[in-house]
Design a protein around this motif. Structure first.
Motif, PDB file in Angstrom:
ATOM      1  N   LYS A 221       0.809  -1.219   0.000  1.00  0.00           N
ATOM      2  CA  LYS A 221       0.000   0.000   0.000  1.00  0.00           C
ATOM      3  C   LYS A 221       0.840   1.266   0.000  1.00  0.00           C
ATOM      4  CE  LYS A 221      -2.675  -1.201   3.521  1.00  0.00           C
ATOM      5  NZ  LYS A 221      -3.789  -1.100   4.509  1.00  0.00           N
ATOM      6  N   LYS A 222       2.124   1.152   0.310  1.00  0.00           N
ATOM      7  CA  LYS A 222       3.015   2.319   0.341  1.00  0.00           C
ATOM      8  C   LYS A 222       4.121   2.232  -0.704  1.00  0.00           C
ATOM      9  CE  LYS A 222       3.844   1.527   4.744  1.00  0.00           C
ATOM     10  NZ  LYS A 222       4.357   1.663   6.129  1.00  0.00           N
ATOM     11  N   ALA A 223       4.029   1.254  -1.608  1.00  0.00           N
ATOM     12  CA  ALA A 223       5.159   0.953  -2.485  1.00  0.00           C
ATOM     13  C   ALA A 223       5.227   1.801  -3.750  1.00  0.00           C
ATOM     14  CB  ALA A 223       5.122  -0.531  -2.869  1.00  0.00           C
ATOM     15  N   CYS A 224       4.107   2.308  -4.213  1.00  0.00           N
ATOM     16  CA  CYS A 224       4.083   2.981  -5.518  1.00  0.00           C
ATOM     17  C   CYS A 224       4.749   4.357  -5.461  1.00  0.00           C
ATOM     18  CB  CYS A 224       2.644   3.124  -6.004  1.00  0.00           C
ATOM     19  SG  CYS A 224       1.878   1.535  -6.422  1.00  0.00           S
ATOM     20  N   PRO A 225       5.263   4.831  -6.604  1.00  0.00           N
ATOM     21  CA  PRO A 225       5.896   6.165  -6.642  1.00  0.00           C
ATOM     22  C   PRO A 225       4.897   7.267  -6.337  1.00  0.00           C
ATOM     23  CG  PRO A 225       6.323   4.907  -8.665  1.00  0.00           C
ATOM     24  CD  PRO A 225       5.286   4.159  -7.908  1.00  0.00           C
ATOM     25  N   LYS A 226       5.394   8.441  -6.000  1.00  0.00           N
ATOM     26  CA  LYS A 226       4.546   9.593  -5.729  1.00  0.00           C
ATOM     27  C   LYS A 226       3.672   9.888  -6.949  1.00  0.00           C
ATOM     28  CE  LYS A 226       4.721  14.428  -4.234  1.00  0.00           C
ATOM     29  NZ  LYS A 226       5.612  15.562  -3.873  1.00  0.00           N
ATOM     30  N   GLY A 227       2.398  10.090  -6.708  1.00  0.00           N
ATOM     31  CA  GLY A 227       1.462  10.349  -7.792  1.00  0.00           C
ATOM     32  C   GLY A 227       0.807   9.089  -8.317  1.00  0.00           C
ATOM     33  N   TRP A 228       1.270   7.929  -7.866  1.00  0.00           N
ATOM     34  CA  TRP A 228       0.717   6.631  -8.244  1.00  0.00           C
ATOM     35  C   TRP A 228       0.214   5.950  -6.980  1.00  0.00           C
ATOM     36  CZ3 TRP A 228       1.274   4.534 -13.388  1.00  0.00           C
ATOM     37  CH2 TRP A 228       1.990   5.369 -14.272  1.00  0.00           C
ATOM     38  N   HIS A 229      -0.597   4.908  -7.140  1.00  0.00           N
ATOM     39  CA  HIS A 229      -1.097   4.203  -5.959  1.00  0.00           C
ATOM     40  C   HIS A 229      -1.422   2.752  -6.290  1.00  0.00           C
ATOM     41  CE1 HIS A 229      -4.825   5.669  -7.934  1.00  0.00           C
ATOM     42  NE2 HIS A 229      -5.357   4.537  -7.482  1.00  0.00           N
ATOM     43  N   LEU A 230      -1.531   1.959  -5.235  1.00  0.00           N
ATOM     44  CA  LEU A 230      -1.984   0.575  -5.368  1.00  0.00           C
ATOM     45  C   LEU A 230      -3.474   0.599  -5.678  1.00  0.00           C
ATOM     46  CD1 LEU A 230      -1.152  -2.467  -4.919  1.00  0.00           C
ATOM     47  CD2 LEU A 230      -2.045  -2.193  -2.600  1.00  0.00           C
ATOM     48  N   PRO A 231      -3.912  -0.032  -6.760  1.00  0.00           N
ATOM     49  CA  PRO A 231      -5.335   0.027  -7.104  1.00  0.00           C
ATOM     50  C   PRO A 231      -6.210  -0.624  -6.045  1.00  0.00           C
ATOM     51  CG  PRO A 231      -4.180  -1.594  -8.454  1.00  0.00           C
ATOM     52  CD  PRO A 231      -3.134  -0.829  -7.723  1.00  0.00           C
ATOM     53  N   ASP A 232      -7.370  -0.032  -5.800  1.00  0.00           N
ATOM     54  CA  ASP A 232      -8.304  -0.660  -4.870  1.00  0.00           C
ATOM     55  C   ASP A 232      -9.129  -1.704  -5.612  1.00  0.00           C
ATOM     56  OD1 ASP A 232     -10.383   0.689  -6.230  1.00  0.00           O
ATOM     57  OD2 ASP A 232     -10.459   2.304  -4.749  1.00  0.00           O
ATOM     58  N   ASP A 233     -10.009  -2.354  -4.888  1.00  0.00           N
ATOM     59  CA  ASP A 233     -10.784  -3.446  -5.473  1.00  0.00           C
ATOM     60  C   ASP A 233     -11.637  -2.962  -6.644  1.00  0.00           C
ATOM     61  OD1 ASP A 233     -11.617  -6.265  -5.301  1.00  0.00           O
ATOM     62  OD2 ASP A 233     -13.568  -5.461  -4.734  1.00  0.00           O
TER      63      ASP A 233
END
Length: 313
Positions: A221-233
């Motif tokens: 949940k904290k791994a993606c670069p700034k401005g990106w995110h782990l997709p939710d369901d």
């Protein structure tokens, strides 16, 4: 009837709520204008120089009433509207008449800005109330000009639109990307933070190069670069709706289940940011051969892959 004259009055400050946006250089005099992002446009955060006589730099234009209405809705409504109006206006106050040799400023309780496509009208920002509306001014009135340009969301996200690639600034890893379901998705699994072969399938770094590395749910949940995110369901659900799924890509890599591993040739397992049950995270499994998808709740300690996503807004 004489047309409303557009000109610079006083320098203006930056808008504190502005998001990251490019600086636009005016090739005519070399001046750099900082901008703020709002909706589909980047707005100048200072007034156009008086010597340009109301003509915006190449690639930008004087906003029309539709564009003004959009920024009013985005920035000048809600509990912070007064602060945002003052911040946007900066030192800009009032207007004056071009025929007035003394250039006496009128309406100092408001800031007045040019509106394209209409005569003798301006956008008035009420500095006391934090409100905004289009008003009619006497012919020959001089008001400030804020230029706008269409946003390039891809450039703002650091994406090379021609190559459709993104370089993670944290480790210079390059990822192919694609637009899907109104979002931009990485087309390969995240490798960021790789420190040990134990993070890889069969504890072999060759597989991390091929498939990316495994993450626990909290780390994912904290791994993606700034401005990106782990997709939710919900974002994963939208992703697979169009049925244009690269099964050979998504359906490989397996997973790590304690000291055991899932089938790396025929399955790929991915975290979502969603948690439904305690100590679990919602996961998506793509099966290459059967071209099927399994949606489950897995232990937060299980090792799955991360696909990062960013929106187009």
């Amino acid at each position: 009837m004489k047309r409303l004259l557009f000109a610079f009055i006083l320098s203006a400050g930056l808008v504190s709520a502005a998001t990251a946006a490019p600086t636009i250089k005016d090739s005519r005099d070399g001046h750099n204008y900082k901008t703020m992002a709002s909706g589909e446009y980047n707005w100048f955060t200072e007034n156009l120089s008086a010597k340009q006589q109301g003509v915006c730099p190449e690639g930008t234009h004087v906003p029309d009433i539709k564009e003004w209405s959009a920024i009013v809705k985005d920035r000048f409504t809600g509990p912070r509207k007064k602060q945002n109006v003052k911040s946007f206006a900066g030192k800009t106050k009032g207007y004056y008449n071009a025929k007035d040799k003394k250039k006496k400023v009128k309406g100092k309780d408001a800031a007045y800005f040019a509106v394209a496509g209409v005569e003798n009208r301006a956008m008035m920002l009420d500095l006391k109330r934090g409100s905004a509306k289009q008003v009619e001014l006497p012919a020959g009135s001089v008001v400030a000009v804020r230029c706008v340009s269409e946003r390039d969301i891809y450039a703002e996200k650091g994406i090379d639109r021609k190559a459709m690639t993104f370089v993670d600034p944290r480790d210079n890893q390059t990822y192919k990307v694609e637009e899907k379901a109104g979002m931009i998705w990485m087309k390969s699994n995240l490798k960021f933070g790789l420190k040990s072969a134990k993070q890889c399938f069969l504890e072999d770094s060759v597989f991390c190069e091929r498939h990316g590395r495994f993450f626990g749910h909290a780390e994912a949940k904290k791994a993606c670069p700034k401005g990106w995110h782990l997709p939710d369901d919900g974002e994963w659900r939208d992703y697979q709706k169009d049925q244009k799924i690269d099964w050979d890509n998504l359906g490989r890599g397996g997973c790590r289940d304690w000291d055991e591993y899932c089938d790396a040739e025929n399955t790929g397992h991915y975290w979502s940011a969603t948690s439904i049950k305690k100590n679990t995270g919602r996961s998506w499994e793509f099966r290459r051969v059967g071209k099927s998808i399994n949606r489950t709740d897995e232990s937060v300690l299980k090792g799955l892959y991360v696909r990062c996503v960013t929106d187009l807004k």
